[in-house]
Design an enzyme around this catalytic site. Structure first.
Site, PDB file in Angstrom:
ATOM      1  N   HIS A  23      31.509  41.042  45.437  1.00  0.00           N
ATOM      2  CA  HIS A  23      32.488  40.633  46.452  1.00  0.00           C
ATOM      3  C   HIS A  23      32.089  41.144  47.837  1.00  0.00           C
ATOM      4  O   HIS A  23      32.947  41.424  48.669  1.00  0.00           O
ATOM      5  CB  HIS A  23      33.871  41.167  46.065  1.00  0.00           C
ATOM      6  CG  HIS A  23      35.020  40.479  46.754  1.00  0.00           C
ATOM      7  ND1 HIS A  23      35.071  39.112  46.947  1.00  0.00           N
ATOM      8  CD2 HIS A  23      36.177  40.976  47.307  1.00  0.00           C
ATOM      9  CE1 HIS A  23      36.200  38.796  47.576  1.00  0.00           C
ATOM     10  NE2 HIS A  23      36.869  39.907  47.813  1.00  0.00           N
ATOM     11  N   HIS A  81      44.452  41.047  42.851  1.00  0.00           N
ATOM     12  CA  HIS A  81      43.739  42.113  43.552  1.00  0.00           C
ATOM     13  C   HIS A  81      44.049  43.474  42.939  1.00  0.00           C
ATOM     14  O   HIS A  81      45.203  43.753  42.605  1.00  0.00           O
ATOM     15  CB  HIS A  81      44.111  42.139  45.039  1.00  0.00           C
ATOM     16  CG  HIS A  81      43.680  40.913  45.783  1.00  0.00           C
ATOM     17  ND1 HIS A  81      44.392  39.740  45.729  1.00  0.00           N
ATOM     18  CD2 HIS A  81      42.611  40.685  46.591  1.00  0.00           C
ATOM     19  CE1 HIS A  81      43.773  38.823  46.480  1.00  0.00           C
ATOM     20  NE2 HIS A  81      42.692  39.375  47.005  1.00  0.00           N
ATOM     21  N   HIS A 134      33.572  43.489  52.747  1.00  0.00           N
ATOM     22  CA  HIS A 134      34.617  42.460  52.829  1.00  0.00           C
ATOM     23  C   HIS A 134      34.635  41.798  54.214  1.00  0.00           C
ATOM     24  O   HIS A 134      35.668  41.738  54.885  1.00  0.00           O
ATOM     25  CB  HIS A 134      35.990  43.071  52.531  1.00  0.00           C
ATOM     26  CG  HIS A 134      36.994  42.096  51.997  1.00  0.00           C
ATOM     27  ND1 HIS A 134      37.687  41.229  52.801  1.00  0.00           N
ATOM     28  CD2 HIS A 134      37.432  41.850  50.732  1.00  0.00           C
ATOM     29  CE1 HIS A 134      38.514  40.503  52.073  1.00  0.00           C
ATOM     30  NE2 HIS A 134      38.378  40.857  50.810  1.00  0.00           N
ATOM     31  N   ASP A 192      40.094  41.087  42.766  1.00  0.00           N
ATOM     32  CA  ASP A 192      39.205  41.325  43.905  1.00  0.00           C
ATOM     33  C   ASP A 192      39.467  42.687  44.549  1.00  0.00           C
ATOM     34  O   ASP A 192      40.553  43.263  44.418  1.00  0.00           O
ATOM     35  CB  ASP A 192      39.420  40.255  44.976  1.00  0.00           C
ATOM     36  CG  ASP A 192      38.815  38.917  44.617  1.00  0.00           C
ATOM     37  OD1 ASP A 192      38.321  38.765  43.484  1.00  0.00           O
ATOM     38  OD2 ASP A 192      38.850  38.008  45.470  1.00  0.00           O
ATOM     39  N   ASP A 193      38.449  43.168  45.269  1.00  0.00           N
ATOM     40  CA  ASP A 193      38.548  44.256  46.263  1.00  0.00           C
ATOM     41  C   ASP A 193      38.455  45.661  45.707  1.00  0.00           C
ATOM     42  O   ASP A 193      38.436  46.618  46.475  1.00  0.00           O
ATOM     43  CB  ASP A 193      39.832  44.151  47.099  1.00  0.00           C
ATOM     44  CG  ASP A 193      39.875  42.913  47.959  1.00  0.00           C
ATOM     45  OD1 ASP A 193      38.867  42.183  47.989  1.00  0.00           O
ATOM     46  OD2 ASP A 193      40.917  42.652  48.577  1.00  0.00           O
TER      47      ASP A 193
END
Length: 340
Positions: free
Chosen positions: A209, A303, A213, A158-159
């Site tokens: 995603h 991540h 965020h 993620d991210d």
């Protein structure tokens, strides 16, 4: 003391500074991957006596800014005026909030990050979504893990993309010959389309995603759809394909937000193994968190962005080797869900 408000927009970040004595600095613009530039600007403009204010729709900067010793405060919806149609609180408003209402804002910490103080609320929102999750899972629009019909697992990141960590993760995956799934943040994909292209060119999958965020329960429907649309557009521009998989930040969801995702024809992908790498607990802890309890169909959360991911990079070979040695095939989420 200075208060610096940082907000996201369609291009990157805007930063505005206000001194308790009334002095203001005109807003400055930064690309989403220029955290070093933000830190340098704050040092030159405000010195060490500064508190940085983000709002609950910005979950990408608190960790990197805390890592360099800055105090990061979160302004929640009740601390600021209603967000305008474009979905983000203006940077000068966040700076003013820090100067005038500093005591009412929440200081983020390394234990809970951008959700400091709202962990109980997150758990309650997830619990309230259980019946909606079950209904969507029955329709194939939500998964926490694969069917488990074959000895396969999916490693997800993620991210990102965030350099140099995304490239290092991709190099490791290439060396081991295994695919993964990357849930990219729109701001980062927009700032670094070449990295998103490299992900797909290497045979990995890309999911959505969100753009900035955010803590999803704070979003109205139109705000949520804008986050998805902007991110899909940036990913499609880099890869030629629009993602059909989505992952809400923090795994935060409400019955309404899950329905909004499904209405867009997207499948929500959660996880059943959390490496905890975002908190940088050390390489051994990341490895144990990732692999202990894995079973056929598991989805592992890691991540590659929004902070220093050197521990993730160091842990990844050990995670891969342990899974392969235990007889698991590593596949993308798409392949995991497709079964045989």
């Amino acid at each position: 003391m200075w208060s610096a408000g940082i907000t996201w927009n369609a291009e990157g970040y805007e930063l505005a500074c206000v001194h308790d004595g009334g002095r203001q600095v005109p807003p400055a613009e930064f690309r989403a991957n220029d955290v070093q530039g933000i830190v340098q600007y704050l040092a030159e403009t405000c010195g060490a006596d500064v508190a940085v204010v983000v709002d609950s729709t910005n979950g990408l900067l608190d960790g990197p800014l805390r890592n360099v010793g800055l105090c990061v405060l979160r302004a929640d919806p009740w601390n600021v005026p209603p967000r305008p149609d474009d979905g983000f609180v203006p940077a000068p408003e966040l700076a003013r909030c820090g100067a005038v209402e500093r005591g009412s804002l929440t200081e983020t910490d390394d234990r809970a990050g951008a959700l400091t103080g709202r962990e109980g609320e997150l758990r309650r929102a997830i619990a309230a979504s259980s019946s909606t999750e079950a209904a969507l899972a029955g329709r194939g629009r939500l998964v926490t893990r694969g069917p488990g019909t074959a000895r396969r697992v999916a490693v997800t990141f993620d991210d990102g993309p965030t350099q140099p960590y995304t490239d290092r993760v991709l190099d490791i995956l290439r060396d081991y010959g295994v695919p993964a799934t990357f849930f990219c943040v729109g701001l980062h994909a927009h700032a670094d389309p070449a990295s998103v292209a490299r992900i797909t060119e290497a045979g990995h999958s890309v999911g959505n995603h969100t753009w900035s965020h955010p803590y999803v329960p704070d979003l109205a429907r139109d705000e949520m759809l804008r986050q998805l649309e902007w991110t899909n557009r940036s990913i499609a521009a880099a890869t030629g394909a629009t993602p059909r998989l989505a992952r809400p930040p923090y795994g935060a969801r409400t019955p309404e937000s899950l329905g909004w995702l499904a209405d867009q024809g997207m499948t929500t992908v959660l996880w059943d193994r959390d490496s905890g790498d975002w908190a940088a607990p050390g390489v051994p802890a990341i490895v144990d968190n990732a692999i202990v309890g894995v079973t056929s169909g598991s989805v592992i959360l890691m991540h590659d962005g929004a902070g220093d991911r050197s521990q993730t990079v160091a842990a990844l070979p050990r995670v891969i080797e342990a899974l392969v040695q235990d007889g698991y095939e590593l596949v993308t989420v798409d392949r995991l869900l497709a079964g045989d």
